[in-house]
Write a protein that holds these residues in place. Sequence first.
Motif, PDB file in Angstrom:
ATOM      1  N   ASP A   5       0.832  -1.203   0.000  1.00 33.69           N
ATOM      2  CA  ASP A   5       0.000   0.000   0.000  1.00 33.69           C
ATOM      3  C   ASP A   5       0.867   1.255   0.000  1.00 33.69           C
ATOM      4  O   ASP A   5       0.587   2.207  -0.726  1.00 33.69           O
ATOM      5  CB  ASP A   5      -0.925   0.024   1.223  1.00 33.69           C
ATOM      6  CG  ASP A   5      -1.955  -1.084   1.213  1.00 33.69           C
ATOM      7  OD1 ASP A   5      -2.323  -1.550   0.124  1.00 33.69           O
ATOM      8  OD2 ASP A   5      -2.386  -1.485   2.319  1.00 33.69           O
ATOM      9  N   LEU A   6       1.912   1.233   0.808  1.00 35.92           N
ATOM     10  CA  LEU A   6       2.823   2.382   0.845  1.00 35.92           C
ATOM     11  C   LEU A   6       3.488   2.608  -0.511  1.00 35.92           C
ATOM     12  O   LEU A   6       3.605   3.740  -0.977  1.00 35.92           O
ATOM     13  CB  LEU A   6       3.909   2.158   1.901  1.00 35.92           C
ATOM     14  CG  LEU A   6       3.563   2.488   3.336  1.00 35.92           C
ATOM     15  CD1 LEU A   6       4.696   2.083   4.256  1.00 35.92           C
ATOM     16  CD2 LEU A   6       3.253   3.956   3.490  1.00 35.92           C
ATOM     17  N   MET A   9       0.979   4.019  -2.920  1.00 38.83           N
ATOM     18  CA  MET A   9       0.723   5.417  -2.598  1.00 38.83           C
ATOM     19  C   MET A   9       1.861   6.295  -3.103  1.00 38.83           C
ATOM     20  O   MET A   9       1.631   7.332  -3.722  1.00 38.83           O
ATOM     21  CB  MET A   9       0.558   5.582  -1.084  1.00 38.83           C
ATOM     22  CG  MET A   9       0.310   7.009  -0.648  1.00 38.83           C
ATOM     23  SD  MET A   9      -0.109   7.213   1.086  1.00 38.83           S
ATOM     24  CE  MET A   9       1.281   6.494   1.908  1.00 38.83           C
ATOM     25  N   ARG A  10       3.085   5.862  -2.883  1.00 43.98           N
ATOM     26  CA  ARG A  10       4.255   6.627  -3.330  1.00 43.98           C
ATOM     27  C   ARG A  10       4.270   6.774  -4.844  1.00 43.98           C
ATOM     28  O   ARG A  10       4.500   7.867  -5.384  1.00 43.98           O
ATOM     29  CB  ARG A  10       5.543   5.939  -2.852  1.00 43.98           C
ATOM     30  CG  ARG A  10       6.816   6.626  -3.334  1.00 43.98           C
ATOM     31  CD  ARG A  10       8.060   5.985  -2.772  1.00 43.98           C
ATOM     32  NE  ARG A  10       8.202   4.574  -3.066  1.00 43.98           N
ATOM     33  CZ  ARG A  10       8.644   4.073  -4.225  1.00 43.98           C
ATOM     34  NH1 ARG A  10       8.963   4.877  -5.216  1.00 43.98           N
ATOM     35  NH2 ARG A  10       8.761   2.774  -4.387  1.00 43.98           N
ATOM     36  N   LEU A  11       4.002   5.678  -5.540  1.00 40.33           N
ATOM     37  CA  LEU A  11       4.006   5.731  -7.002  1.00 40.33           C
ATOM     38  C   LEU A  11       2.841   6.567  -7.531  1.00 40.33           C
ATOM     39  O   LEU A  11       2.988   7.287  -8.522  1.00 40.33           O
ATOM     40  CB  LEU A  11       3.958   4.314  -7.578  1.00 40.33           C
ATOM     41  CG  LEU A  11       5.199   3.456  -7.282  1.00 40.33           C
ATOM     42  CD1 LEU A  11       4.980   2.033  -7.767  1.00 40.33           C
ATOM     43  CD2 LEU A  11       6.446   4.067  -7.891  1.00 40.33           C
ATOM     44  N   LYS A  33      12.275  -0.507   4.507  1.00 37.63           N
ATOM     45  CA  LYS A  33      11.782  -1.626   5.321  1.00 37.63           C
ATOM     46  C   LYS A  33      10.267  -1.559   5.461  1.00 37.63           C
ATOM     47  O   LYS A  33       9.599  -2.586   5.490  1.00 37.63           O
ATOM     48  CB  LYS A  33      12.446  -1.626   6.695  1.00 37.63           C
ATOM     49  CG  LYS A  33      13.894  -2.053   6.656  1.00 37.63           C
ATOM     50  CD  LYS A  33      14.529  -1.988   8.031  1.00 37.63           C
ATOM     51  CE  LYS A  33      16.019  -2.284   7.962  1.00 37.63           C
ATOM     52  NZ  LYS A  33      16.671  -2.143   9.277  1.00 37.63           N
ATOM     53  N   TYR A  34       9.724  -0.340   5.556  1.00 39.35           N
ATOM     54  CA  TYR A  34       8.267  -0.192   5.609  1.00 39.35           C
ATOM     55  C   TYR A  34       7.640  -0.751   4.340  1.00 39.35           C
ATOM     56  O   TYR A  34       6.679  -1.519   4.396  1.00 39.35           O
ATOM     57  CB  TYR A  34       7.862   1.276   5.747  1.00 39.35           C
ATOM     58  CG  TYR A  34       8.257   1.968   7.025  1.00 39.35           C
ATOM     59  CD1 TYR A  34       8.583   1.273   8.187  1.00 39.35           C
ATOM     60  CD2 TYR A  34       8.301   3.348   7.080  1.00 39.35           C
ATOM     61  CE1 TYR A  34       8.940   1.934   9.351  1.00 39.35           C
ATOM     62  CE2 TYR A  34       8.651   4.024   8.241  1.00 39.35           C
ATOM     63  CZ  TYR A  34       8.960   3.311   9.370  1.00 39.35           C
ATOM     64  OH  TYR A  34       9.303   3.977  10.513  1.00 39.35           O
ATOM     65  N   HIS A  45       3.062   8.693  11.070  1.00 38.90           N
ATOM     66  CA  HIS A  45       3.778   8.735   9.788  1.00 38.90           C
ATOM     67  C   HIS A  45       2.829   8.447   8.632  1.00 38.90           C
ATOM     68  O   HIS A  45       2.919   9.089   7.583  1.00 38.90           O
ATOM     69  CB  HIS A  45       4.926   7.726   9.775  1.00 38.90           C
ATOM     70  CG  HIS A  45       6.062   8.110  10.659  1.00 38.90           C
ATOM     71  ND1 HIS A  45       7.073   7.240  10.979  1.00 38.90           N
ATOM     72  CD2 HIS A  45       6.376   9.267  11.295  1.00 38.90           C
ATOM     73  CE1 HIS A  45       7.949   7.846  11.769  1.00 38.90           C
ATOM     74  NE2 HIS A  45       7.534   9.067  11.979  1.00 38.90           N
ATOM     75  N   LEU A  46       1.937   7.490   8.830  1.00 39.65           N
ATOM     76  CA  LEU A  46       0.967   7.173   7.770  1.00 39.65           C
ATOM     77  C   LEU A  46       0.072   8.365   7.483  1.00 39.65           C
ATOM     78  O   LEU A  46      -0.224   8.666   6.321  1.00 39.65           O
ATOM     79  CB  LEU A  46       0.125   5.964   8.170  1.00 39.65           C
ATOM     80  CG  LEU A  46       0.876   4.636   8.293  1.00 39.65           C
ATOM     81  CD1 LEU A  46      -0.050   3.549   8.819  1.00 39.65           C
ATOM     82  CD2 LEU A  46       1.478   4.239   6.958  1.00 39.65           C
TER      83      LEU A  46
END
Length: 104
Positions: A5-6, A9-11, A33-34, A45-46
């Motif tokens: 998911d991270l 989201m980044r892409l 690592k996340y 952070h999320l």
Amino acid sequence: MTGDDLRRMRLYCNRTSEEMAKKISVSLSTYEKYEAGLEQPKASHLLVLNLYCRLSLTPLLIHIRELINYYNPYKDFKNDKTNSNRISAKQKHHKPEPEESEHE
């Protein structure tokens, strides 16, 4: 939120791993690592990353509300104490069952 998911989201918001790590003040290796699922980021952070990527917080808030509703039976909200209906450790309700050989 999973590492996949991270990454999605980044892409989606066209950011690099370095930019995401810098935004939440963690090292690049920690952020990686996340995304790899080896560690979990803090909830704060999320939230920051969701805002950074300009994503709607509604799904996240709905999920939090669902969790609160799920765990409500475990809390006595009248006086904000731990639920008085929980089993006490002193009552020893969790004693292991006797071995079958003891019954013979």
